[in-house]
Design a protein around this motif. Structure first.
Motif, PDB file in Angstrom:
ATOM      1  N   VAL A 397       0.790  -1.396  -0.003  1.00 16.80           N
ATOM      2  CA  VAL A 397       0.101  -0.042  -0.037  1.00 16.80           C
ATOM      3  C   VAL A 397       0.836   1.268   0.005  1.00 16.80           C
ATOM      4  O   VAL A 397       0.743   2.217  -0.770  1.00 16.80           O
ATOM      5  N   MET A 398       2.002   1.227   0.911  1.00 16.33           N
ATOM      6  CA  MET A 398       2.891   2.291   0.754  1.00 16.33           C
ATOM      7  C   MET A 398       3.607   2.456  -0.569  1.00 16.33           C
ATOM      8  O   MET A 398       3.816   3.584  -1.147  1.00 16.33           O
ATOM      9  N   GLY A 399       3.908   1.224  -1.150  1.00 18.45           N
ATOM     10  CA  GLY A 399       4.587   1.363  -2.543  1.00 18.45           C
ATOM     11  C   GLY A 399       3.746   2.270  -3.649  1.00 18.45           C
ATOM     12  O   GLY A 399       4.320   2.906  -4.274  1.00 18.45           O
ATOM     13  N   LYS A 400       2.490   2.074  -3.460  1.00 19.49           N
ATOM     14  CA  LYS A 400       1.750   2.737  -4.379  1.00 19.49           C
ATOM     15  C   LYS A 400       1.930   4.093  -4.266  1.00 19.49           C
ATOM     16  O   LYS A 400       2.055   5.054  -5.297  1.00 19.49           O
ATOM     17  N   GLY A 424       7.417  -6.945  -1.013  1.00 24.45           N
ATOM     18  CA  GLY A 424       6.145  -6.578  -1.322  1.00 24.45           C
ATOM     19  C   GLY A 424       5.964  -5.277  -1.826  1.00 24.45           C
ATOM     20  O   GLY A 424       4.839  -4.645  -1.740  1.00 24.45           O
ATOM     21  N   ILE A 425       6.968  -4.585  -2.264  1.00 25.48           N
ATOM     22  CA  ILE A 425       6.988  -3.164  -2.908  1.00 25.48           C
ATOM     23  C   ILE A 425       7.398  -3.291  -4.306  1.00 25.48           C
ATOM     24  O   ILE A 425       8.032  -2.381  -4.878  1.00 25.48           O
ATOM     25  N   GLY A 426       6.975  -4.245  -5.036  1.00 23.26           N
ATOM     26  CA  GLY A 426       7.371  -4.438  -6.390  1.00 23.26           C
ATOM     27  C   GLY A 426       6.418  -3.500  -7.254  1.00 23.26           C
ATOM     28  O   GLY A 426       7.215  -3.207  -8.428  1.00 23.26           O
ATOM     29  N   ASN A 427       5.595  -2.846  -6.690  1.00 24.90           N
ATOM     30  CA  ASN A 427       4.880  -1.959  -7.581  1.00 24.90           C
ATOM     31  C   ASN A 427       5.737  -0.676  -7.715  1.00 24.90           C
ATOM     32  O   ASN A 427       5.357   0.037  -8.527  1.00 24.90           O
ATOM     33  N   GLN A 450      14.243   5.276 -11.542  1.00 21.42           N
ATOM     34  CA  GLN A 450      14.313   5.836 -10.280  1.00 21.42           C
ATOM     35  C   GLN A 450      14.676   4.815  -9.171  1.00 21.42           C
ATOM     36  O   GLN A 450      14.425   5.662  -7.967  1.00 21.42           O
ATOM     37  N   VAL A 451      14.809   3.644  -9.401  1.00 18.42           N
ATOM     38  CA  VAL A 451      15.152   2.582  -8.356  1.00 18.42           C
ATOM     39  C   VAL A 451      16.591   2.295  -8.539  1.00 18.42           C
ATOM     40  O   VAL A 451      16.973   1.595  -9.653  1.00 18.42           O
ATOM     41  N   TYR A 452      17.423   2.314  -7.567  1.00 22.14           N
ATOM     42  CA  TYR A 452      18.872   2.247  -7.576  1.00 22.14           C
ATOM     43  C   TYR A 452      18.967   0.939  -6.786  1.00 22.14           C
ATOM     44  O   TYR A 452      18.787   1.073  -5.564  1.00 22.14           O
ATOM     45  N   GLU A 453      19.416  -0.085  -7.476  1.00 21.42           N
ATOM     46  CA  GLU A 453      19.697  -1.511  -6.839  1.00 21.42           C
ATOM     47  C   GLU A 453      20.931  -2.013  -7.031  1.00 21.42           C
ATOM     48  O   GLU A 453      21.179  -3.123  -7.671  1.00 21.42           O
ATOM     49  N   PRO A 454      22.007  -1.445  -6.124  1.00 20.71           N
ATOM     50  CA  PRO A 454      23.022  -2.091  -6.041  1.00 20.71           C
ATOM     51  C   PRO A 454      23.074  -3.066  -4.817  1.00 20.71           C
ATOM     52  O   PRO A 454      22.384  -2.935  -4.042  1.00 20.71           O
ATOM     53  N   LEU A 455      24.066  -4.238  -4.901  1.00 23.67           N
ATOM     54  CA  LEU A 455      23.846  -5.232  -3.945  1.00 23.67           C
ATOM     55  C   LEU A 455      24.730  -4.916  -2.717  1.00 23.67           C
ATOM     56  O   LEU A 455      25.825  -5.506  -2.327  1.00 23.67           O
TER      57      LEU A 455
END
Length: 737
Positions: A397-400, A424-427, A450-455
């Protein structure tokens, strides 16, 4: 050399008060130093090969060394050696008009303060003379031992190694037309995050190259040789090129040595004056090349190779730190200052150039002296579910809402090392796209996302917190279990925000998949002890951990967080579908009061359950149902904003910029938590319950996380930690009888 007292120096420029030693004019000063090379109305030298520019860059380097040593010597404390070994590089940057300079090395602080003094930035805090510079060094409300957000003209704090590049990259991302050099020491180069974070950033943002590492390769760390001291020049160049740097500019002082100094690292201040000028010219020309390269689209590094301590009181690691015996009257300090002493005329030339460079004092020109304009995001489309409605996943819900923010604010960035979909925030990925060189709609990835995903949690926290410090909105998402690896820089930023002289958006986090949901993964994914970290930080006054009990509450919490300034906001929620237990109005009140009453049934005696979290409410409601059948009254209070539950004197709220003095009164605390017994319940660290336990006068106890284990369900894991309805019921009955 002549020592000049204040009385004898009455004809000197006022800012020189406190300078102990003045020297004779350097050779050819009348030819190359008579007139400031940065002309009035200009912001930089005209050419790096101009003999006047080279000469006056050397003067600036010596001025920086002199002030750094005298300032640290005034307190027999601080770190002169590292900065001294790269004084020519810093001076070159300034003369070239670049003042948005950051450092990864907190030990360079006295050099940076000297630079801020020379260009008059420190006048904003009442420091106009060298004497005042000396007096305020390492003093409260003065010049801290390491850089902070309090000092005019300083872009970012510096303390723990391995952080400076995050601030430089953040600033570069927001200001594409400016150069953001940052000094990094070879002693700190061993930190694993520096190179990897820059490499990932360059992959995500290949056109954002306007940050410039300035490697200070001086052969030593704090107390011994640096781990890269045996690398050859070719190996060092290969190291940077192997990590993606297209341009490596290396200037080695040894190439100019005419004094037959031993070893690979030499002191340029020992050269003949002619060779000193040649070395300075090489640095100036090399820095100009590096700056143009970085601004021109190439990932670039500038390396200055010079012995640590060059031009100060000692060489090598022994120059790193001053000790009680290293006073301004100690012969070795006196001798070093006299060797670096400039004439009064030279000081004035240095001051004028420094003041004009970059368009004025750093305190009036660098990007962090201004609030970054924020995009209007308007009212968020909150959706209120009815209490008792179908269970909802709070994080989803927050992800939206996060997607809405990102679509309206193109500077907004979300970071996550372990994948949003797993939380749970794949949205968020669907709405904003993962930044990736490979376009793939299946995985919602594309360049320009706008999603930055370094490991790396350090890289996630670093860029998100760094961008917030620089004035942008961000969200760092993580599993609670792993976030600890990113917290050092997040804490650095929240502390800096507490003393900033400007407003900036709070740094916000969302920690999901709490330990209780990770049963099958075992203890490696069960580390809610992180909440003890935040419990401690609450006392700083500007850190607010939030624990929404459901999907309604998390929306109101995020909306509130977005409107705050200069704070650290930590939202912790589950990724499991959970009951709707609260209304928007209740959370709005809970954010103000700290907690909200979710359930109350009268009885002979009353047990109050003070609950942190959402999953933890399940066994509490079960226990309450049983106690009610026994005629025992129950109140279930959801703790949403525990920082509000401290007493004002428990925290340092009044020392923070953008101070928040909201605390629950004693009367209201008693109304919420008063009863015959109180049981604090949390699926995390018991330390988070401290505000309640400090103030409650009831018989009381706490139920909290103990340790991880592999289990088949959240309920079984809670049982392993004693968080069951049966255990809660039993203890409640014991407390009221």
């Amino acid at each position: 050399m002549t020592a000049i007292t204040t009385k004898a120096a009455s004809a000197l420029p006022d800012f020189c008060e406190g300078i102990q030693y003045f020297g004779e004019a350097l050779p050819n000063f009348d030819t190359y130093g008579a007139t400031p090379v940065i002309e009035s109305g200009k912001s930089a030298i005209a050419s790096p090969t101009d003999p006047n520019a080279v000469y006056q860059t050397l003067l600036a380097a010596d001025a920086l060394r002199y002030l750094t040593l005298q300032v640290t010597g005034s307190k027999a404390s601080g770190h002169p050696g590292g900065f001294a070994s790269q004084a020519e590089a810093y001076a070159a940057l300034v003369m070239l008009g670049h003042k948005n300079i950051i450092t990864e090395v907190g030990h360079h602080a006295p050099g940076f303060y000297s630079a801020m003094f020379l260009d008059r930035s420190l006048e904003d805090m009442g420091i106009s003379t060298v004497q005042q510079l000396r007096d305020r060094f390492r003093e409260k409300h003065g010049l801290l031992g390491h850089l902070s957000g309090y000092i005019p003209g300083i872009l970012a704090p510096a303390g723990p190694l391995g952080q400076g590049q995050h601030f430089a990259m953040s600033a570069a991302l927001l200001h594409r037309d400016k150069l953001f050099p940052f000094t990094v020491g070879d002693g700190g180069l061993g930190e694993p995050y520096i190179m990897s974070s820059m490499a990932h950033f360059n992959t995500a943002y290949p056109t954002v190259t306007n940050f410039l590492p300035v490697l200070v390769w001086n052969g030593y760390s704090q107390e011994h040789h640096s781990m890269v001291s045996l690398k050859t020049n070719a190996e060092m160049i290969a190291f940077w090129k192997g990590n993606g740097f297209a341009e490596v500019v290396l200037v080695n002082a040894k190439d100019f040595d005419d004094q037959n100094q031993a070893g690979e690292y030499v002191d340029s201040t020992a050269f003949s004056f002619e060779k000193r000028l040649e070395f300075t010219k090489a640095v100036l020309v090399g820095m100009d090349k590096a700056a143009r390269s970085a601004l021109g689209g190439k990932l670039t590094v500038f390396i200055i190779k010079q012995l640590k301590g060059a031009g100060v009181h000692a060489l090598g690691a022994k120059s790193h730190n001053l000790y009680p015996q290293d006073t301004l009257t100690a012969p070795h300090i006196v001798s070093a200052l006299q060797k670096r002493a400039l004439s009064a005329a030279a000081w004035q030339i240095v001051r004028t150039n420094a003041e004009r460079a970059g368009g004025g004092p750093a305190a009036k020109t660098v990007v962090t002296e201004f609030e970054l304009p924020l995009a209007e995001i308007g009212e968020l489309p909150l959706v209120e579910y009815k209490v008792g409605a179908v269970p909802q996943v709070s994080t989803t819900v927050m992800g939206k809402l996060v997607g809405v923010v990102g679509n309206k604010d193109k500077n907004f960035l979300v970071t996550n090392a372990d994948g949003n979909a797993a939380s749970g925030i794949g949205n968020i990925n669907e709405a904003l796209k993962i930044i990736h060189p490979t376009t793939d709609d299946t995985y919602h990835q594309a360049p320009g996302g706008q999603v930055y995903e370094p490991l790396s949690e350090d890289a996630c926290a670093g860029l998100a917190a760094g961008l917030s410090l620089m004035g942008a909105r961000t969200l760092w998402c993580s599993y609670e279990s792993f976030a600890i690896n990113g917290l050092p820089i997040w804490q650095t930023v929240t502390q800096a925000m507490a003393e900033l002289r400007r407003k900036t958006p709070s740094t916000i986090t969302l920690f999901t998949a709490g330990a209780l949901e990770q049963g099958r993964n075992g203890w490696t994914h069960q580390r809610p002890e992180i909440e003890a970290y935040f419990a401690s930080l609450m006392r700083t006054g500007n850190v607010f951990p939030l624990f929404p009990p459901d999907a309604n509450s998390i929306q109101v919490c995020y909306d509130w967080a977005l409107q705050t300034k200069n704070k650290g906001i930590v939202i912790t929620a589950s990724k499991s579908p959970l009951p709707i237990r609260s209304t928007f109005a209740q959370t709005e009140k809970g954010l103000i009061d700290g907690a909200v009453l979710l359930h109350e049934v009268a009885g002979g005696k009353t047990v109050v359950f003070a609950v942190i979290g959402d999953l933890t409410l399940i066994p509490v409601f079960e226990a309450a149902a049983f106690l009610e059948t026994e005629g025992i009254g129950v109140k279930i209070v959801s703790i949403i904003n525990p920082r509000r539950l401290y007493r004002p004197h428990d925290t340092a709220w009044d020392t923070c910029s953008e101070p928040d003095n909201g605390f629950l009164s004693d009367a209201d605390f008693e109304q919420l938590f008063g009863g015959d017994a109180l049981i604090g319940v949390t699926g995390g660290a018991a330390a988070m319950l401290e505000p309640i336990m400090l103030r409650s006068n009831s018989q009381r106890d706490s139920f909290a996380w103990k340790r991880g284990e592999t289990t088949a369900s959240a309920g079984e894991l809670m049982a392993f930690n004693g968080l069951t309805a049966e255990a809660l019921t039993k203890r409640a009955i014991e407390l009221v009888h």
